[in-house]
Design a protein around this motif. Structure first.
Motif, PDB file in Angstrom:
ATOM      1  N   ALA A 164      -8.518   1.689   3.339  1.00 31.01           N
ATOM      2  CA  ALA A 164      -7.433   1.750   2.357  1.00 31.01           C
ATOM      3  C   ALA A 164      -6.491   2.884   2.741  1.00 31.01           C
ATOM      4  CB  ALA A 164      -7.992   1.972   0.957  1.00 31.01           C
ATOM      5  N   VAL A 165      -5.191   2.574   2.754  1.00 36.55           N
ATOM      6  CA  VAL A 165      -4.163   3.549   3.109  1.00 36.55           C
ATOM      7  C   VAL A 165      -3.215   3.690   1.916  1.00 36.55           C
ATOM      8  CG1 VAL A 165      -2.362   4.174   4.766  1.00 36.55           C
ATOM      9  CG2 VAL A 165      -4.348   2.838   5.534  1.00 36.55           C
ATOM     10  N   PRO A 166      -3.525   4.599   0.987  1.00 40.41           N
ATOM     11  CA  PRO A 166      -2.615   4.795  -0.144  1.00 40.41           C
ATOM     12  C   PRO A 166      -1.234   5.219   0.351  1.00 40.41           C
ATOM     13  CG  PRO A 166      -4.674   5.975  -0.489  1.00 40.41           C
ATOM     14  CD  PRO A 166      -4.664   5.496   0.923  1.00 40.41           C
ATOM     15  N   SER A 167      -0.209   4.640  -0.246  1.00 42.20           N
ATOM     16  CA  SER A 167       1.158   4.954   0.159  1.00 42.20           C
ATOM     17  C   SER A 167       2.061   4.981  -1.065  1.00 42.20           C
ATOM     18  CB  SER A 167       1.667   3.903   1.148  1.00 42.20           C
ATOM     19  OG  SER A 167       2.997   4.194   1.516  1.00 42.20           O
ATOM     20  N   ASN A 168       3.038   5.857  -1.023  1.00 41.41           N
ATOM     21  CA  ASN A 168       4.017   5.923  -2.099  1.00 41.41           C
ATOM     22  C   ASN A 168       5.368   5.364  -1.654  1.00 41.41           C
ATOM     23  OD1 ASN A 168       4.694   6.540  -4.779  1.00 41.41           O
ATOM     24  ND2 ASN A 168       5.694   8.437  -4.146  1.00 41.41           N
ATOM     25  N   ASP A 169       5.366   4.595  -0.586  1.00 44.09           N
ATOM     26  CA  ASP A 169       6.622   4.040  -0.080  1.00 44.09           C
ATOM     27  C   ASP A 169       7.330   3.157  -1.094  1.00 44.09           C
ATOM     28  OD1 ASP A 169       6.175   5.416   2.244  1.00 44.09           O
ATOM     29  OD2 ASP A 169       6.052   3.644   3.527  1.00 44.09           O
ATOM     30  N   PHE A 170       6.583   2.589  -2.029  1.00 46.43           N
ATOM     31  CA  PHE A 170       7.176   1.719  -3.037  1.00 46.43           C
ATOM     32  C   PHE A 170       7.148   2.374  -4.414  1.00 46.43           C
ATOM     33  CE2 PHE A 170       5.367  -0.844   0.402  1.00 46.43           C
ATOM     34  CZ  PHE A 170       6.539  -1.399   0.887  1.00 46.43           C
ATOM     35  N   ARG A 171       6.967   3.681  -4.410  1.00 44.33           N
ATOM     36  CA  ARG A 171       7.033   4.520  -5.622  1.00 44.33           C
ATOM     37  C   ARG A 171       6.013   4.109  -6.686  1.00 44.33           C
ATOM     38  NH1 ARG A 171       9.640   7.373  -2.486  1.00 44.33           N
ATOM     39  NH2 ARG A 171      11.899   7.442  -2.424  1.00 44.33           N
ATOM     40  N   GLN A 172       4.802   3.760  -6.230  1.00 47.31           N
ATOM     41  CA  GLN A 172       3.782   3.339  -7.186  1.00 47.31           C
ATOM     42  C   GLN A 172       2.435   4.036  -6.971  1.00 47.31           C
ATOM     43  OE1 GLN A 172       3.942  -1.011  -6.955  1.00 47.31           O
ATOM     44  NE2 GLN A 172       5.155  -0.938  -8.832  1.00 47.31           N
ATOM     45  N   GLU A 173       2.468   5.154  -6.256  1.00 50.94           N
ATOM     46  CA  GLU A 173       1.227   5.888  -6.038  1.00 50.94           C
ATOM     47  C   GLU A 173       1.214   7.142  -6.892  1.00 50.94           C
ATOM     48  OE1 GLU A 173      -1.922   6.193  -5.836  1.00 50.94           O
ATOM     49  OE2 GLU A 173      -1.889   5.073  -3.953  1.00 50.94           O
TER      50      GLU A 173
ATOM     51  N   MET B   9     -10.906   5.790   3.001  1.00 50.13           N
ATOM     52  CA  MET B   9      -9.553   5.879   2.473  1.00 50.13           C
ATOM     53  C   MET B   9      -8.844   7.079   3.098  1.00 50.13           C
ATOM     54  SD  MET B   9      -8.356   6.110  -1.526  1.00 50.13           S
ATOM     55  CE  MET B   9      -8.768   4.418  -1.885  1.00 50.13           C
ATOM     56  N   THR B  10      -7.576   6.879   3.399  1.00 47.89           N
ATOM     57  CA  THR B  10      -6.756   7.951   3.963  1.00 47.89           C
ATOM     58  C   THR B  10      -6.085   8.752   2.842  1.00 47.89           C
ATOM     59  OG1 THR B  10      -4.655   6.743   4.067  1.00 47.89           O
ATOM     60  CG2 THR B  10      -6.205   6.399   5.900  1.00 47.89           C
ATOM     61  N   ILE B  11      -5.405   9.806   3.240  1.00 46.29           N
ATOM     62  CA  ILE B  11      -4.533  10.498   2.303  1.00 46.29           C
ATOM     63  C   ILE B  11      -3.313   9.616   2.051  1.00 46.29           C
ATOM     64  CG2 ILE B  11      -5.326  12.788   3.038  1.00 46.29           C
ATOM     65  CD1 ILE B  11      -2.613  13.036   4.576  1.00 46.29           C
ATOM     66  N   ILE B  12      -2.475   9.991   1.114  1.00 46.26           N
ATOM     67  CA  ILE B  12      -1.238   9.249   0.847  1.00 46.26           C
ATOM     68  C   ILE B  12      -0.386   9.292   2.115  1.00 46.26           C
ATOM     69  CG2 ILE B  12       0.835   9.134  -0.579  1.00 46.26           C
ATOM     70  CD1 ILE B  12      -0.871  10.523  -2.811  1.00 46.26           C
ATOM     71  N   THR B  13      -0.029   8.104   2.618  1.00 44.25           N
ATOM     72  CA  THR B  13       0.538   7.968   3.962  1.00 44.25           C
ATOM     73  C   THR B  13       1.747   7.042   3.965  1.00 44.25           C
ATOM     74  OG1 THR B  13      -1.694   8.219   4.872  1.00 44.25           O
ATOM     75  CG2 THR B  13      -0.038   7.231   6.317  1.00 44.25           C
ATOM     76  N   PRO B  14       2.860   7.445   4.571  1.00 45.75           N
ATOM     77  CA  PRO B  14       3.989   6.518   4.710  1.00 45.75           C
ATOM     78  C   PRO B  14       3.631   5.352   5.642  1.00 45.75           C
ATOM     79  CG  PRO B  14       4.678   8.795   5.085  1.00 45.75           C
ATOM     80  CD  PRO B  14       3.184   8.791   5.047  1.00 45.75           C
ATOM     81  N   VAL B  15       4.072   4.148   5.272  1.00 41.83           N
ATOM     82  CA  VAL B  15       3.766   2.954   6.061  1.00 41.83           C
ATOM     83  C   VAL B  15       5.014   2.204   6.530  1.00 41.83           C
ATOM     84  CG1 VAL B  15       1.516   2.677   4.945  1.00 41.83           C
ATOM     85  CG2 VAL B  15       3.502   1.468   4.007  1.00 41.83           C
TER      86      VAL B  15
END
Length: 172
Positions: A77-86, A107-113
């Motif tokens: 799992a790669v949490p990302s806030n690229d879509f402003r939902q993390e 799981m990774t840290i919050i990461t840009p995708v």
């Protein structure tokens, strides 16, 4: 000379491909997650978010991991806030996933995708296949050979037939 240069080109191309999945992510638990550690195993890499309509897919991702992990399959799992939902921090993400979904998958840290700030794995993915996450919970299946075996959009449920069939074909 021509044969020599062709051999060098083939060697370089092979090395570039072999190194393509040797990406390292920072782990939400501290330390690193090195995709090279899973060479020879199928890995499903999923960009996730805690405040998305697809967030309930965490249950399916854990089920998928539980079903096939004994066979060598991994879900990352790669949490990302690229879509402003993390959520705002890794600790909040980790707590949210533990409390609501009892996750034990890597799981990774919050990461840009996406875009120029994307993690090198996602930049490689786009360069190799043209695939870039269009939303949260896009899934990329990496085969045991390190190549992209399949990609799935957000709507693909983790335990759906297309996803499980792609995985089981790599486990045979």
């Amino acid at each position: 000379m021509r044969i020599f240069l062709t051999a060098i080109f083939i060697s370089i191309a092979g090395l570039a491909h072999a190194a393509a999945t040797d990406h390292v992510f920072a782990s939400i638990d501290g330390g690193e997650i090195n995709l090279a550690d899973w060479r020879g195993q199928p890995v499903l890499v999923v960009n996730t978010a805690s405040r998305c309509a697809y967030t309930p897919q965490y249950d399916g991702l854990q089920d998928l991991y539980d079903t096939y992990r004994a066979d060598g399959f991994v879900v990352l799992a790669v949490p990302s806030n690229d879509f402003r939902q993390e959520l705002a921090s890794e600790e909040q993400v980790k707590d949210f996933c533990a409390v609501n979904f009892d996750l034990d998958l890597p799981m990774t840290i919050i990461t840009p995708v996406r875009g120029s700030e994307a993690h090198p794995f996602y930049r490689w993915l786009k360069a190799e296949t043209g695939f870039e996450p269009g939303w949260n919970f896009n899934k990329v299946l990496i085969g045991p050979d390190g190549r992209v075996a399949a990609t799935f959009g957000s709507n693909a449920r983790p335990m759906s037939r297309p996803v499980t069939s792609a995985i089981t074909s790599l486990l045979e």
